[in-house]
Design an enzyme around this catalytic site. Structure first.
Site, PDB file in Angstrom:
ATOM      1  N   GLU A   1      11.922  -7.441  11.169  1.00 42.10           N
ATOM      2  CA  GLU A   1      11.414  -8.621  11.821  1.00 42.10           C
ATOM      3  C   GLU A   1      12.147  -9.319  13.140  1.00 42.10           C
ATOM      4  O   GLU A   1      11.577  -9.869  14.263  1.00 42.10           O
ATOM      5  CB  GLU A   1      11.088  -9.647  10.753  1.00 42.10           C
ATOM      6  CG  GLU A   1       9.796  -9.559   9.818  1.00 42.10           C
ATOM      7  CD  GLU A   1      10.498  -8.528   8.796  1.00 42.10           C
ATOM      8  OE1 GLU A   1       9.628  -8.596   7.528  1.00 42.10           O
ATOM      9  OE2 GLU A   1      11.418  -7.918   8.485  1.00 42.10           O
TER      10      GLU A   1
ATOM     11  N   GLY B   1       6.803  -6.563   6.141  1.00 41.13           N
ATOM     12  CA  GLY B   1       5.848  -6.909   5.242  1.00 41.13           C
ATOM     13  C   GLY B   1       5.553  -5.823   3.999  1.00 41.13           C
ATOM     14  O   GLY B   1       5.345  -6.304   2.838  1.00 41.13           O
TER      15      GLY B   1
ATOM     16  N   ALA C   1       3.602  -6.459   8.509  1.00 37.08           N
ATOM     17  CA  ALA C   1       2.297  -7.192   8.776  1.00 37.08           C
ATOM     18  C   ALA C   1       1.734  -6.562  10.191  1.00 37.08           C
ATOM     19  O   ALA C   1       2.313  -5.931  10.882  1.00 37.08           O
ATOM     20  CB  ALA C   1       2.637  -8.474   9.098  1.00 37.08           C
TER      21      ALA C   1
ATOM     22  N   GLU D   1       8.413  -6.124   1.769  1.00 37.24           N
ATOM     23  CA  GLU D   1       8.293  -7.407   0.919  1.00 37.24           C
ATOM     24  C   GLU D   1       7.068  -7.087  -0.343  1.00 37.24           C
ATOM     25  O   GLU D   1       7.363  -7.592  -1.193  1.00 37.24           O
ATOM     26  CB  GLU D   1       7.916  -8.590   1.767  1.00 37.24           C
ATOM     27  CG  GLU D   1       9.110  -9.029   2.649  1.00 37.24           C
ATOM     28  CD  GLU D   1       8.584  -9.952   4.006  1.00 37.24           C
ATOM     29  OE1 GLU D   1       9.330 -11.059   3.849  1.00 37.24           O
ATOM     30  OE2 GLU D   1       7.953  -9.459   4.452  1.00 37.24           O
TER      31      GLU D   1
END
Ligand code: T1G
Length: 699
Positions: free
Chosen positions: A125, A102, A63, A105
């Site tokens: 993360e 992300g 992200a 993911e």
């Protein structure tokens, strides 16, 4: 379609290409583009399958961290993955570079994942004080099993493609043109009518741990052993535990909730500050972009002691041949033995393959022949901390080393300019201050001399990164940045002993704050005689530490220092003898001892450091407050979740820090504790260190 996402067609295959350099972070514009691309491809009857890939050097590395803390803008990552989950056409993610957070993911939302051999895949993360927030804590265990997933999520370290293939995280590895291979993979999946299993529906890899839930607790205890004070590791364990008995729909909602809680919490904000500060630290404001680093193909280290040996290991670990030069055979043999022992210990712990150890040892050439430094591209001196010895050595190196060589000193406090002046090429000299153990500690304080040439500085910064270090450039002053601030802390620590505290009180306060060790236990570990010799050389005193040294109490190496140590133990045990030494010193000063509250102890250890940090910024010894934070986190054990001393000062509030310093300065009659001009100015303006422009000196 935004210009961040493009869709190409290869026959009936829709190829969705993300192009958001440098790391294809999933910023809002990218998410918008992906939502449109996925919706279009899903609804297009002419599309049989979807390939997701990226332009540039890497697949999505996560992200966009810069968006955290700002109002969320839809679609979210979970919206995108839900759309992929609902797509009844094969979706294939083509992973290369670093598919992280992300990004991984997003790939876990696809039916298939293919990778380049050099790809690295991970959920980092945790290093930002977060847990995966896009389904990683639920989907990753379903693909690779709970143990592998928990290790990946709690360590935050990526795994390489071959290991990912073995674990079931990727379906295939392809050399060469990965996008073409992914398109072909998709086409075959269509042709072979391969069953489209959503990762969220895969439960078989959860069964082994569901059958032995107690094993989960053992694993959780093991992977969170070093997580003292951090909130995210425990949250990650809790989230992965939901795979045992919580339906995935509910577990994903809980994960999102926990993610948002951590994202908006103090710890993650501090760790994100350090993420960016670490990257900023490598950018030297006045270093011209044209300053290119010189190639370092060979190195030489003068001195095979603790520091010299550790530095040599850094070069060998990076694949750079290194000569270790020592005066006598005996100290050389001792140094080489320690290097070999360190490697053997790492192999024994499973941290290195035996053949890799042999390869690295073969790169270390121990010699007493000073001539071995002649063909080195960089020579790093790690000999005794005495100016005359250093000057004599650099004069010799000046005669011997090749014209293009970089001449570096590992001194931890001596005047680098004076050392450089011992040569006819001061422009080739700078400080490369490693931290003990040098093969472990990540910080490299690069000390820029008055004459250091731009390309020499650029060489040291690039080399620091190649050695896996976090390079921070500082100016020349006594103790540079870290040790200078440490000295301010030590003076106050010693003063509090005289006033009524005991070593365990002071160490206890700073350990509770989050440091792995307090100043007195650290002194005992490093050896009290080291500081004693420096104080004797520069005519300063530390009453209690000196008294202990005069009594032969040098710390762990003599089994007694500020604490005593049982035979073979490193556990500090309070010693009544020390208490009486301290009591006698207080009496000599006519000080009536008092109990000092933990909060006061903490403020008097940390605020003088912040104050010295402000002076360091005023003098331009450090370019940014963030540089100081990075130095303390990677060199001195400052807890990362508190962001570093200057970040912490902003967090506490500069007016309060100023006020307390003024109080302590008045009560101890020590002007050095009086708030520094920069600190006073920022506090009076209602400003912060974080708001300071770079370089702070001119701000
Ligand atoms: N967001 C924003 N900027 C980023 C970024 C990111 N994720 N990653 C890197 N940058 C910037 C960085 O600041 C630098 O900027 C430039 O890119 C190059 O980076 C939902 C919420 C990928 C291994 O934690 O580890 O996904 O200084 O110098 O050495 O669960 O960057 O040039 O202006 O580091 O080649 C998870 C973070 C996010 C990975 C490349 N992802 N990045 O290393 O280049 S949280 C991460 C890295 C998440 C989801 C959660 C490294 C790298 P500038 P660089 P590098």
């Amino acid at each position: 379609m935004t210009n961040l996402v493009e869709v190409r067609r290869d026959g009936a295959i829709a190829v969705v290409v993300i192009d958001n350099p440098p790391v294809n972070a999933l910023k809002h514009g990218v998410r918008l583009g992906l939502m449109e691309a996925f919706t279009g491809a899903r609804n297009d009857a002419g599309v049989d399958a979807i390939v997701i890939t990226c332009a540039g050097r890497t697949f999505v590395a996560g992200a966009d961290i810069t968006e955290f803390g700002k109002p969320p803008q839809p679609p979210s990552l979970t919206d995108l993955i839900a759309l992929l989950d609902a797509t009844a056409k094969p979706t294939v993610a083509a992973l290369f570079g670093t598919a992280l957070g992300g990004g991984l993911e997003l790939a876990l939302g696809c039916h298939f994942r293919v990778a380049a051999p050099s790809a690295r895949l991970g959920q980092p993360e945790i290093k930002l004080g977060l847990i995966p927030g896009g389904g990683g804590t639920q989907r990753l265990p379903r693909l690779v099993g709970i143990e592998t997933a928990l290790r990946m999520i709690v360590s935050g370290d990526p795994i390489r493609a071959p290991e990912a293939l073995e674990a079931g995280l990727v379906d295939a590895i392809f050399e060469g043109d990965l996008t073409a291979a992914a398109i072909d993979f998709a086409r075959r999946a269509v042709a072979d009518k391969r069953p489209l299993r959503r990762v969220r529906d895969m439960e078989e890899k959860l069964e082994p741990m569901r059958a032995r839930p107690a094993a989960f607790d053992d694993l959780a205890a093991e992977v969170t052993k070093r997580a003292r004070g951090l909130a995210a590791p425990a949250a990650a364990v809790e989230a992965v535990r939901w795979t045992l008995d919580v339906p995935i729909g509910e577990a994903l909602e809980r994960e999102r909730k926990k993610f948002v809680e951590l994202r908006d919490g103090d710890q993650s904000k501090a760790q994100r500050h350090i993420f960016f500060a670490e990257r900023e630290a490598a950018k030297v404001p006045d270093l011209p972009a044209t300053a290119k680093g010189r190639e370092i193909a060979r190195a030489a280290v003068i001195g095979a002691g603790t520091m010299g040996g550790g530095i040599a290991m850094c070069f060998a670990n990076a694949g750079i041949p290194v000569a270790v030069i020592e005066q006598g055979q005996e100290p050389l043999a001792r140094g080489l033995d320690i290097i070999a022992k360190n490697y053997r210990n790492t192999v024994a712990r499973g941290g290195l393959a035996a053949d890799e150890m042999e390869r690295r040892l073969a790169l270390v050439n121990g010699t007493t022949d000073f001539g071995a430094a002649a063909d080195a591209d960089i020579v790093i001196e790690a000999v005794f901390e005495e100016m005359d010895i250093k000057k004599k050595l650099f004069a010799e190196l000046d005669r011997l080393a090749k014209p293009s060589a970089v001449l570096a000193t590992n001194t931890s406090y001596l005047d680098v300019n004076a050392i450089a002046q011992a040569t006819r090429r001061p422009q080739a000299v700078l400080g490369t201050h490693f931290f003990s153990p040098a093969n472990v500690m990540r910080l490299l304080e690069i000390v820029r001399g008055a004459a250091t040439a731009p390309d020499v500085l650029a060489t040291a910064i690039a080399l620091g990164r190649k050695l896996g270090k976090v390079p921070v450039v500082v100016g020349v002053c006594h103790g540079f940045v870290g040790n200078r601030m440490l000295r301010a802390r030590s003076i106050e620590a010693e003063r509090m002993l005289l006033e009524g505290a005991l070593p365990q009180d002071v160490d206890g306060a700073i350990r509770a704050f989050g440091f792995p060790m307090g100043p007195f236990a650290m002194g005992d570990l490093a050896g009290l005689d080291v500081g004693w010799r420096i104080r004797k050389a520069d005519g300063t005193r530390a009453e209690i530490a000196d008294a202990l040294c005069e009594a032969g109490r040098f710390g762990q190496k003599t089994g007694r220092g500020f604490y005593r140590y049982e035979e073979g133990s490193r556990t500090p045990v309070p010693d009544p003898e020390v208490e009486s030494v301290i009591g006698a010193a207080s009496a000599r000063h006519g000080i009536e001892r008092r109990s000092i509250a933990r909060e006061e102890i903490l403020e008097r250890l940390i605020f003088p450091m912040i104050n010295e940090g402000a002076r360091i910024l005023e003098e331009g010894i450090a370019a940014r407050p963030g540089d100081i934070d990075v130095i303390w986190i990677y060199g001195y054990g400052w807890p990362i979740w508190r962001g570093g001393p200057m970040y912490h000062a902003d967090h506490v509030g500069l007016p309060y820090v100023c006020d307390r310093l003024a109080t302590y300065a008045a009560s101890s009659h020590d002007d050095r504790l009086a708030p520094a001009p920069l600190l006073t100015r920022l506090a009076s303006q209602g400003s912060t260190f974080g708001a300071l422009k770079t370089p702070a000196k001119s701000a």
